[in-house]
Motif scaffolding. Structure first.
Motif: not given
Length: 176
Positions: A83-85, A90-95, A97-100, A109-116
């Protein structure tokens, strides 16, 4: 124990449970971005320095810098480092999206790589741009198109989902 926006490196406070159970606070803040072996080494050093002899058990009593991602008291160190990595990348957006995705790292990861689809002032702005890129809207009709209604429908139908991080900061993802 959920934390919010911190803008610091992800780190955890690991407490010695032997000391805690005997009424003494003993622990250490550890940089979760060090890697699993290094974090485990730091935990071992903290336990070795415990005021209680033969201290072996620990728990995560606090954390920061995980941008909204949740760390539990007994989260595995491997997961914490993963999670730290992700948050470091990805910073705040990563957090957010993880929460989502309820903490599902693979889904995030899939959302940020393929669906953003990008960052916009609003979902309506995104749909206005897509509309104007894909069809020619006659000037006589331009002001009759209700992009807010289109945005509401796209959201309700699951065509997209959004993460809002601030005023006029909406990140759009394809829903499928």
């Amino acid at each position: 124990m959920e934390k919010t926006r911190t803008n610091t490196k992800p780190r955890i406070y690991v407490a010695c449970l032997a000391a805690y159970n005997s009424g003494t606070l003993h622990g250490a803040w550890i940089d979760a971005g060090l890697g699993e072996d290094e974090v485990r080494g730091e935990i071992a050093r903290m336990l070795a320095a415990s005021p209680e002899p033969d201290a072996e058990e620990y728990a995560i009593h606090d954390y920061e810098g995980f941008e909204g991602a949740t760390i539990e008291e007994y989260s595995g160190i491997g997961r914490v480092c993963e999670l730290a990595g992700f948050i470091a990348e990805h910073g705040e957006l990563g957090g957010a999206v993880l929460s989502h995705f309820g903490g599902d790292l693979d889904e995030a990861r899939g959302a940020l790589e393929d669906r953003y689809l990008g960052r916009y002032r609003s979902l309506a702005d995104y749909l206005e741009g897509v509309t104007e890129e894909t069809i020619s809207v006659p000037d006589a009709l331009r002001y009759y198109i209700d992009y807010e209604a289109m945005a509401r429908d796209a959201d309700i139908n699951g065509d997209v989902f959004t993460i809002q991080l601030g005023h006029h900061e909406v990140h759009v993802f394809s829903g499928h």
